[in-house]
Design a protein around this motif. Structure first.
Motif, PDB file in Angstrom:
ATOM      1  N   MET A 161       0.838  -1.179   0.000  1.00  0.00           N
ATOM      2  CA  MET A 161       0.000   0.000   0.000  1.00  0.00           C
ATOM      3  C   MET A 161       0.882   1.241   0.000  1.00  0.00           C
ATOM      4  N   THR A 162       0.616   2.158  -0.873  1.00  0.00           N
ATOM      5  CA  THR A 162       1.412   3.377  -0.984  1.00  0.00           C
ATOM      6  C   THR A 162       0.804   4.474  -0.126  1.00  0.00           C
ATOM      7  N   ALA A 163       1.665   5.240   0.531  1.00  0.00           N
ATOM      8  CA  ALA A 163       1.198   6.375   1.329  1.00  0.00           C
ATOM      9  C   ALA A 163       0.731   7.488   0.401  1.00  0.00           C
ATOM     10  N   ARG A 164      -0.337   8.154   0.793  1.00  0.00           N
ATOM     11  CA  ARG A 164      -0.821   9.252  -0.038  1.00  0.00           C
ATOM     12  C   ARG A 164       0.026  10.499   0.190  1.00  0.00           C
ATOM     13  N   THR A 165       0.065  11.325  -0.814  1.00  0.00           N
ATOM     14  CA  THR A 165       0.824  12.559  -0.729  1.00  0.00           C
ATOM     15  C   THR A 165      -0.021  13.624  -0.041  1.00  0.00           C
ATOM     16  N   LEU A 166       0.591  14.269   0.943  1.00  0.00           N
ATOM     17  CA  LEU A 166      -0.047  15.353   1.677  1.00  0.00           C
ATOM     18  C   LEU A 166       0.820  16.595   1.569  1.00  0.00           C
ATOM     19  N   ARG A 167       0.324  17.709   2.063  1.00  0.00           N
ATOM     20  CA  ARG A 167       1.063  18.967   2.002  1.00  0.00           C
ATOM     21  C   ARG A 167       1.402  19.412   3.415  1.00  0.00           C
ATOM     22  N   ALA A 168       2.679  19.680   3.660  1.00  0.00           N
ATOM     23  CA  ALA A 168       3.119  20.272   4.922  1.00  0.00           C
ATOM     24  C   ALA A 168       3.334  21.759   4.680  1.00  0.00           C
ATOM     25  N   GLN A 169       2.959  22.564   5.657  1.00  0.00           N
ATOM     26  CA  GLN A 169       3.133  24.011   5.535  1.00  0.00           C
ATOM     27  C   GLN A 169       3.823  24.546   6.782  1.00  0.00           C
ATOM     28  N   LEU A 170       4.603  25.588   6.575  1.00  0.00           N
ATOM     29  CA  LEU A 170       5.338  26.257   7.636  1.00  0.00           C
ATOM     30  C   LEU A 170       4.965  27.728   7.580  1.00  0.00           C
ATOM     31  N   SER A 171       4.520  28.284   8.702  1.00  0.00           N
ATOM     32  CA  SER A 171       4.176  29.702   8.738  1.00  0.00           C
ATOM     33  C   SER A 171       4.528  30.267  10.104  1.00  0.00           C
ATOM     34  N   GLU A 172       4.616  31.581  10.164  1.00  0.00           N
ATOM     35  CA  GLU A 172       4.954  32.269  11.406  1.00  0.00           C
ATOM     36  C   GLU A 172       3.733  33.030  11.894  1.00  0.00           C
ATOM     37  N   ARG A 173       3.461  32.905  13.187  1.00  0.00           N
ATOM     38  CA  ARG A 173       2.338  33.626  13.791  1.00  0.00           C
ATOM     39  C   ARG A 173       2.732  33.993  15.222  1.00  0.00           C
ATOM     40  N   GLU A 174       2.548  35.250  15.557  1.00  0.00           N
ATOM     41  CA  GLU A 174       2.842  35.745  16.908  1.00  0.00           C
ATOM     42  C   GLU A 174       4.265  35.417  17.349  1.00  0.00           C
ATOM     43  N   GLY A 175       5.208  35.559  16.417  1.00  0.00           N
ATOM     44  CA  GLY A 175       6.622  35.397  16.739  1.00  0.00           C
ATOM     45  C   GLY A 175       7.133  33.968  16.814  1.00  0.00           C
ATOM     46  N   ARG A 176       6.294  33.005  16.473  1.00  0.00           N
ATOM     47  CA  ARG A 176       6.710  31.599  16.512  1.00  0.00           C
ATOM     48  C   ARG A 176       6.388  30.946  15.170  1.00  0.00           C
ATOM     49  N   TRP A 177       7.280  30.070  14.723  1.00  0.00           N
ATOM     50  CA  TRP A 177       7.052  29.319  13.496  1.00  0.00           C
ATOM     51  C   TRP A 177       6.343  28.019  13.845  1.00  0.00           C
ATOM     52  N   ARG A 178       5.394  27.623  13.002  1.00  0.00           N
ATOM     53  CA  ARG A 178       4.710  26.345  13.219  1.00  0.00           C
ATOM     54  C   ARG A 178       4.671  25.573  11.910  1.00  0.00           C
ATOM     55  N   LEU A 179       4.873  24.282  12.030  1.00  0.00           N
ATOM     56  CA  LEU A 179       4.850  23.362  10.896  1.00  0.00           C
ATOM     57  C   LEU A 179       3.649  22.455  11.095  1.00  0.00           C
ATOM     58  N   TYR A 180       2.818  22.326  10.087  1.00  0.00           N
ATOM     59  CA  TYR A 180       1.641  21.472  10.201  1.00  0.00           C
ATOM     60  C   TYR A 180       1.425  20.729   8.901  1.00  0.00           C
ATOM     61  N   VAL A 181       0.771  19.569   9.005  1.00  0.00           N
ATOM     62  CA  VAL A 181       0.463  18.753   7.839  1.00  0.00           C
ATOM     63  C   VAL A 181      -1.039  18.864   7.591  1.00  0.00           C
ATOM     64  N   VAL A 182      -1.392  19.280   6.383  1.00  0.00           N
ATOM     65  CA  VAL A 182      -2.795  19.469   6.007  1.00  0.00           C
ATOM     66  C   VAL A 182      -3.424  18.104   5.744  1.00  0.00           C
ATOM     67  N   LEU A 183      -4.483  17.799   6.485  1.00  0.00           N
ATOM     68  CA  LEU A 183      -5.205  16.539   6.311  1.00  0.00           C
ATOM     69  C   LEU A 183      -6.581  16.861   5.734  1.00  0.00           C
ATOM     70  N   PRO A 184      -6.726  16.786   4.398  1.00  0.00           N
ATOM     71  CA  PRO A 184      -7.993  17.139   3.762  1.00  0.00           C
ATOM     72  C   PRO A 184      -9.153  16.320   4.328  1.00  0.00           C
TER      73      PRO A 184
END
Length: 98
Positions: free
Chosen positions: A1-24
């Motif tokens: 079984m192949t893993a599906r492709t997802l999108r990870a995003q990195l953004s800055e808010r209130e002086g801190r960077w956060r990395l999150y994975v978008v789960l449609p």
């Protein structure tokens, strides 16, 4: 079984960077997220954080940086502060338990 492709995003808010994975289609639970400090995370920092979350970048997937507006009500306002967002394609890490 192949893993599906997802999108990870990195953004800055209130002086801190956060990395999150978008789960449609997943609105009832928060997306996997990792928070950094004020300094922009290095490539290695981002890969390590993705690993903690159970993901890995696709081989040779670049990090793409875009510029967005801080003001969602008027995104075309040239005086609005800028938000930088980086993103890359990821998949579930083959060594992850999920």
């Amino acid at each position: 079984m192949t893993a599906r492709t997802l999108r990870a995003q990195l953004s800055e808010r209130e002086g801190r960077w956060r990395l999150y994975v978008v789960l449609p289609g997943q609105s009832s639970e928060p997306w996997p997220e990792f928070t950094f400090g004020a300094q922009v995370p290095t490539f290695t920092d981002r890969v390590n954080a993705l690993s903690v979350l159970g993901f890995e970048p696709l081989p040779d997937a670049p990090w793409e940086w875009i510029e967005d507006s801080e003001d969602p009500d008027d995104p075309d306002d040239p005086a609005s502060p800028v938000v930088l967002i980086a993103s890359t394609d990821v998949r579930s890490w083959s060594g992850a338990g999920s």
